[in-house]
Design an enzyme around this catalytic site. Structure first.
Site, PDB file in Angstrom:
ATOM      1  N   ARG A 142       0.884  -1.177   0.000  1.00 37.96           N
ATOM      2  CA  ARG A 142       0.000   0.000   0.000  1.00 37.96           C
ATOM      3  C   ARG A 142       0.910   1.213   0.000  1.00 37.96           C
ATOM      4  O   ARG A 142       1.727   1.405   0.915  1.00 37.96           O
ATOM      5  CB  ARG A 142      -0.899   0.003   1.242  1.00 37.96           C
ATOM      6  CG  ARG A 142      -1.607   1.326   1.452  1.00 37.96           C
ATOM      7  CD  ARG A 142      -2.709   1.255   2.471  1.00 37.96           C
ATOM      8  NE  ARG A 142      -3.862   0.542   1.930  1.00 37.96           N
ATOM      9  CZ  ARG A 142      -5.084   0.579   2.452  1.00 37.96           C
ATOM     10  NH1 ARG A 142      -5.304   1.299   3.537  1.00 37.96           N
ATOM     11  NH2 ARG A 142      -6.078  -0.082   1.901  1.00 37.96           N
TER      12      ARG A 142
ATOM     13  N   HIS B  65      -7.365   0.773  -6.521  1.00 33.77           N
ATOM     14  CA  HIS B  65      -7.576  -0.086  -5.342  1.00 33.77           C
ATOM     15  C   HIS B  65      -8.201  -1.399  -5.839  1.00 33.77           C
ATOM     16  O   HIS B  65      -9.365  -1.707  -5.567  1.00 33.77           O
ATOM     17  CB  HIS B  65      -8.486   0.632  -4.340  1.00 33.77           C
ATOM     18  CG  HIS B  65      -8.429   0.071  -2.950  1.00 33.77           C
ATOM     19  ND1 HIS B  65      -7.640  -1.003  -2.594  1.00 33.77           N
ATOM     20  CD2 HIS B  65      -9.077   0.440  -1.808  1.00 33.77           C
ATOM     21  CE1 HIS B  65      -7.797  -1.257  -1.313  1.00 33.77           C
ATOM     22  NE2 HIS B  65      -8.672  -0.405  -0.814  1.00 33.77           N
TER      23      HIS B  65
ATOM     24  N   GLN C  76     -10.007  -4.092  -3.536  1.00 32.27           N
ATOM     25  CA  GLN C  76     -11.318  -3.670  -3.037  1.00 32.27           C
ATOM     26  C   GLN C  76     -12.404  -3.918  -4.078  1.00 32.27           C
ATOM     27  O   GLN C  76     -13.488  -4.423  -3.764  1.00 32.27           O
ATOM     28  CB  GLN C  76     -11.278  -2.180  -2.655  1.00 32.27           C
ATOM     29  CG  GLN C  76     -12.570  -1.685  -2.057  1.00 32.27           C
ATOM     30  CD  GLN C  76     -12.884  -2.317  -0.708  1.00 32.27           C
ATOM     31  OE1 GLN C  76     -12.068  -2.232   0.205  1.00 32.27           O
ATOM     32  NE2 GLN C  76     -14.027  -2.964  -0.577  1.00 32.27           N
TER      33      GLN C  76
ATOM     34  N   ASP D 142     -17.313   6.806  -1.424  1.00 32.56           N
ATOM     35  CA  ASP D 142     -16.105   6.734  -0.600  1.00 32.56           C
ATOM     36  C   ASP D 142     -15.978   8.061   0.140  1.00 32.56           C
ATOM     37  O   ASP D 142     -16.701   9.027  -0.165  1.00 32.56           O
ATOM     38  CB  ASP D 142     -14.885   6.493  -1.520  1.00 32.56           C
ATOM     39  CG  ASP D 142     -13.637   6.055  -0.762  1.00 32.56           C
ATOM     40  OD1 ASP D 142     -13.697   5.923   0.482  1.00 32.56           O
ATOM     41  OD2 ASP D 142     -12.594   5.865  -1.413  1.00 32.56           O
TER      42      ASP D 142
ATOM     43  N   CYS E 209     -16.323   1.221   0.675  1.00 29.49           N
ATOM     44  CA  CYS E 209     -15.132   0.410   0.970  1.00 29.49           C
ATOM     45  C   CYS E 209     -14.681   0.557   2.414  1.00 29.49           C
ATOM     46  O   CYS E 209     -13.907  -0.269   2.898  1.00 29.49           O
ATOM     47  CB  CYS E 209     -14.011   0.766  -0.004  1.00 29.49           C
ATOM     48  SG  CYS E 209     -13.442   2.461   0.098  1.00 29.49           S
TER      49      CYS E 209
ATOM     50  N   ARG F 195     -13.111  -9.064   1.432  1.00 35.93           N
ATOM     51  CA  ARG F 195     -11.698  -8.804   1.137  1.00 35.93           C
ATOM     52  C   ARG F 195     -10.870 -10.047   1.477  1.00 35.93           C
ATOM     53  O   ARG F 195      -9.960 -10.426   0.755  1.00 35.93           O
ATOM     54  CB  ARG F 195     -11.187  -7.608   1.973  1.00 35.93           C
ATOM     55  CG  ARG F 195     -11.753  -6.244   1.581  1.00 35.93           C
ATOM     56  CD  ARG F 195     -11.199  -5.741   0.263  1.00 35.93           C
ATOM     57  NE  ARG F 195      -9.751  -5.615   0.270  1.00 35.93           N
ATOM     58  CZ  ARG F 195      -9.077  -4.564   0.739  1.00 35.93           C
ATOM     59  NH1 ARG F 195      -9.715  -3.524   1.217  1.00 35.93           N
ATOM     60  NH2 ARG F 195      -7.746  -4.519   0.676  1.00 35.93           N
TER      61      ARG F 195
HETATM   62  N1   CP Z   1     -11.114  -0.337   2.343  1.00 33.55           N
HETATM   63  C1   CP Z   1      -9.848  -0.398   2.793  1.00 33.55           C
HETATM   64  O1   CP Z   1      -8.888  -0.557   2.019  1.00 33.55           O
HETATM   65  O2   CP Z   1      -9.747  -0.314   4.140  1.00 33.55           O
HETATM   66  P1   CP Z   1      -8.405  -0.033   4.955  1.00 33.55           P
HETATM   67  O3   CP Z   1      -7.920   1.342   4.573  1.00 33.55           O
HETATM   68  O4   CP Z   1      -8.811  -0.118   6.408  1.00 33.55           O
HETATM   69  O5   CP Z   1      -7.397  -1.078   4.597  1.00 33.55           O
END
Ligand code: CP
Length: 313
Positions: free
Chosen positions: A112, A139, A142, A228, A268, A296
């Protein structure tokens, strides 16, 4: 392409949704179904016994960390968790060198980070598959979970309409890739200045993408309404400006009322009730956000298996 001893086929990464073909996405989703069923029946599924996943977080996470970490252990493997602050990445070691070193020691890497170019540079110097756990641009894990969740609740997504309400962010761009590959239509409504960038997306046909100034119009007839936070990670300096710009882009009961009567709501997470979504929508009967978060775990287990073992069924 290189190949590692722990892989059965050529090196594959999942840096964007379109890194998998339509057939491969369907394979991963079908496999996730089987993996979830076994998980619910407490049946072991140790297909990645002895494999090791390195997770590199340059931004905060709850769902991504827990789902990858729990998932890898449930597959019989193990996990190493690194952050910028507790690794040499925070002391300016080049990402290419980090990739060269980590990928000699583990079987799989999830990152990430900020710019997509950063994960691409890592992948270009990695001996093992690299998974995008969120970048500024995409992403994909997701959206894999979101599509799995849609299918679980409502059947095939092909030919359906997904309404994206709010920021033209990494989620919106990934939804667009998914629409192109899987054959559904994306409606996007974003405030002026926060729309999808035409330089990035070109001119997708109307069967794939329609953009709306009015979020109500984007929701009309949609089979899935999703949104989001107004301010994604890394854009906190714009917080106040965004609060003003996004005030009318709050998914509420009126928007859900003009969507298809069986429409689902997804987010998400983390969510800010009263900003991008009202409490009655996210906590209401059309919301599937908790299944979406759980999924997920299941889709990423299927993805990790696929990247290391290929199609096993
Ligand atoms: N939706 C998502 O990626 O959540 P986090 O940021 O908690 O990993």
């Amino acid at each position: 392409m290189a190949s590692t001893p722990s892989q059965t086929g050529p090196l594959r990464h999942f840096l964007q949704f379109r890194d998998l073909s339509r057939d491969e996405i369907h394979y991963v989703l079908d496999r996730a179904r089987l993996i979830k069923d076994k998980f619910k029946r407490y049946q072991p599924h140790h297909t990645l016994h002895d494999r090791n996943l390195a997770m590199v977080f340059e931004k905060a996470s709850t769902r991504t960390r827990v789902s990858f970490e729990a998932g890898m252990y449930q597959l019989g493997g193990s996990v190493i968790h690194l952050t910028t602050g507790d690794s040499q990445l925070g002391r300016a070691e080049p990402i290419e060198d980090t990739a060269r070193v980590i990928s000699r020691m583990v079987d799989l890497v999830m990152i990430r980070t900020f710019e997509q170019t950063r994960i691409e540079r890592f992948a270009a110097h990695s001996r093992v598959p690299v998974i995008n756990g969120l970048t500024n641009e995409f992403h994909p894990c997701q959206i894999l979970a979101d599509i799995f969740t849609y299918i679980e609740h409502a059947g095939s997504i092909e030919g359906k309409t997904v309404a994206w309400i709010g920021d033209g962010n990494n989620m919106a761009y990934t939804w667009l890739q998914a629409a192109e590959i899987l054959g559904f239509r994306l409606h996007v409504s974003a405030p002026q200045g926060y729309q999808l960038d035409r330089k990035r997306i070109g001119q997708p046909p109307e069967t794939v993408l329609r953009e709306f100034a009015d979020p109500m119009q984007a929701c009309r007839g949609a089979h899935l309404v999703t949104t989001d936070v107004w301010t994604s990670m890394g854009y906190e300096a714009e917080n106040e400006e965004r609060r003003q710009a996004f005030a009318d882009w709050c998914v509420d009961a009126e928007m859900m009322a003009v969507a298809d009567p069986a429409a689902l709501f997804m987010h998400c997470l983390p969510a800010h009730r009263g900003e991008e979504v009202t409490g009655d929508v996210i906590d209401g009967p059309q919301s599937v956000v908790w299944d979406e978060a759980e999924n997920r775990l299941h889709v990423q287990k299927a993805l990790m298996e696929f990247l290391l073992l290929g199609q096993v069924a």
